[in-house]
Design an enzyme around this catalytic site. Structure first.
Site, PDB file in Angstrom:
ATOM      1  N   ASP A 102       0.829  -1.204   0.000  1.00 11.19           N
ATOM      2  CA  ASP A 102       0.000   0.000   0.000  1.00 11.19           C
ATOM      3  C   ASP A 102       0.869   1.261   0.000  1.00 11.19           C
ATOM      4  OD1 ASP A 102      -2.148  -1.700   0.373  1.00 11.19           O
ATOM      5  OD2 ASP A 102      -2.134  -1.433   2.557  1.00 11.19           O
TER       6      ASP A 102
HETATM    7  N1  URA Z   1      -1.220  -5.963   3.943  1.00 12.86           N
HETATM    8  C1  URA Z   1      -1.663  -4.690   3.968  1.00 12.86           C
HETATM    9  O1  URA Z   1      -2.665  -4.394   4.624  1.00 12.86           O
HETATM   10  N2  URA Z   1      -0.986  -3.766   3.285  1.00 12.86           N
HETATM   11  C2  URA Z   1       0.133  -4.039   2.557  1.00 12.86           C
HETATM   12  O2  URA Z   1       0.708  -3.135   1.950  1.00 12.86           O
HETATM   13  C3  URA Z   1       0.567  -5.358   2.540  1.00 12.86           C
HETATM   14  C4  URA Z   1      -0.127  -6.310   3.236  1.00 12.86           C
END
Ligand code: URA
Length: 242
Positions: A102
């Site tokens: 993310d």
């Molecule tokens: N899980 C998440 O919530 N975000 C990420 O970036 C990777 C795994």
């Protein structure tokens, strides 16, 4: 994966238009088979020949990036925000991230132009372990940690078993650091797992991806993988678990 005519054009053998004509005329083979359909997708590892002469293959390259927060895990962003590709300088090959982190997650991200390896690593069947450290609020109870480990019902189904360990907790401030190892790769999975337990993830960092960790890298830095590291990833991606 790229369109065949684009790869032929990039190799310098013919213009994009001429490449399309060559394909339609049946003069192009991919891995020994004639392909006469425009738009067929190929990966950099495929053998492509025109009139029986093999095109030179693009070199396969592999990088580990310590993705900082505030960067997009894709090749391009429609809002022109910085992407992980912008952080890896001096690479002419068309690399892409293997999976995504993310915008507000940091940590280990693999980038490569090796489509075959990437597809395998992302496929749930091969169960590549990914370890995250999540700073969460409030402090999870033992029962909540047990639930994270045994599986949680999210809107896209139950999560698989995970390894969970409390690293630190700050009783005064009411937050904790939890290490979580999962082998699925669902969208925002870690944040959603904690949210399902009414916990908020204040910070999230991926500290390990398969056999790779962040040793020696600072946020924003990357390094090419060593040959034995690529070998190890291939090994992991060939090992089907039951
Ligand atoms: N899980 C998440 O919530 N975000 C990420 O970036 C990777 C795994």
């Amino acid at each position: 994966m790229e369109r065949l005519q684009k790869i032929i054009a990039q190799s310098g053998v013919a213009s994009r238009r001429k490449a399309e004509q060559l394909i339609v005329a049946g003069r192009v083979k991919v891995n020994g088979r004639t392909v006469s359909e425009l738009g067929t997708k190929v990966s950099p590892g495929d053998d492509i020949s025109v009139d029986g002469v093999l095109l030179e293959k693009e070199r396969l390259v592999y990088f580990l990036l310590y993705k900082p927060v505030g960067v997009i895990s894709s090749r391009k962003d429609e809002r022109n925000r910085k992407t992980v590709i912008d952080l890896i300088k001096g690479v002419s090959e068309r690399i892409f991230p293997v999976g995504r982190l993310d915008f507000d997650t940091s940590g280990a991200l693999l980038l490569t132009n090796d489509g075959e390896l990437a597809n395998r690593l992302m496929h749930p069947r091969f169960e590549i372990d990914k370890t995250y450290i999540a700073k969460v609020e409030p402090i999870p109870t033992r029962e909540q940690l047990r639930r994270l480990a045994s599986g949680i019902l999210l809107d896209d189904g139950m999560t698989a078993e995970a390894k969970v360990q409390m690293i630190t907790s700050n009783k005064e401030k009411g937050f904790a650091s939890v290490e979580l190892t999962i082998h699925e790769g669902r969208n925002r999975q870690v944040r959603r797992m904690f949210a399902a337990l009414n916990m908020e993830v204040l910070k999230l960092k991926r500290v390990r991806y398969g056999s790779l960790n962040l040793d020696g890298l600072s946020a924003g830095e990357s390094r090419p993988l060593k040959p034995h590291e690529v070998k190890m990833l291939y090994h992991l991606a060939n090992r089907e678990k039951q």
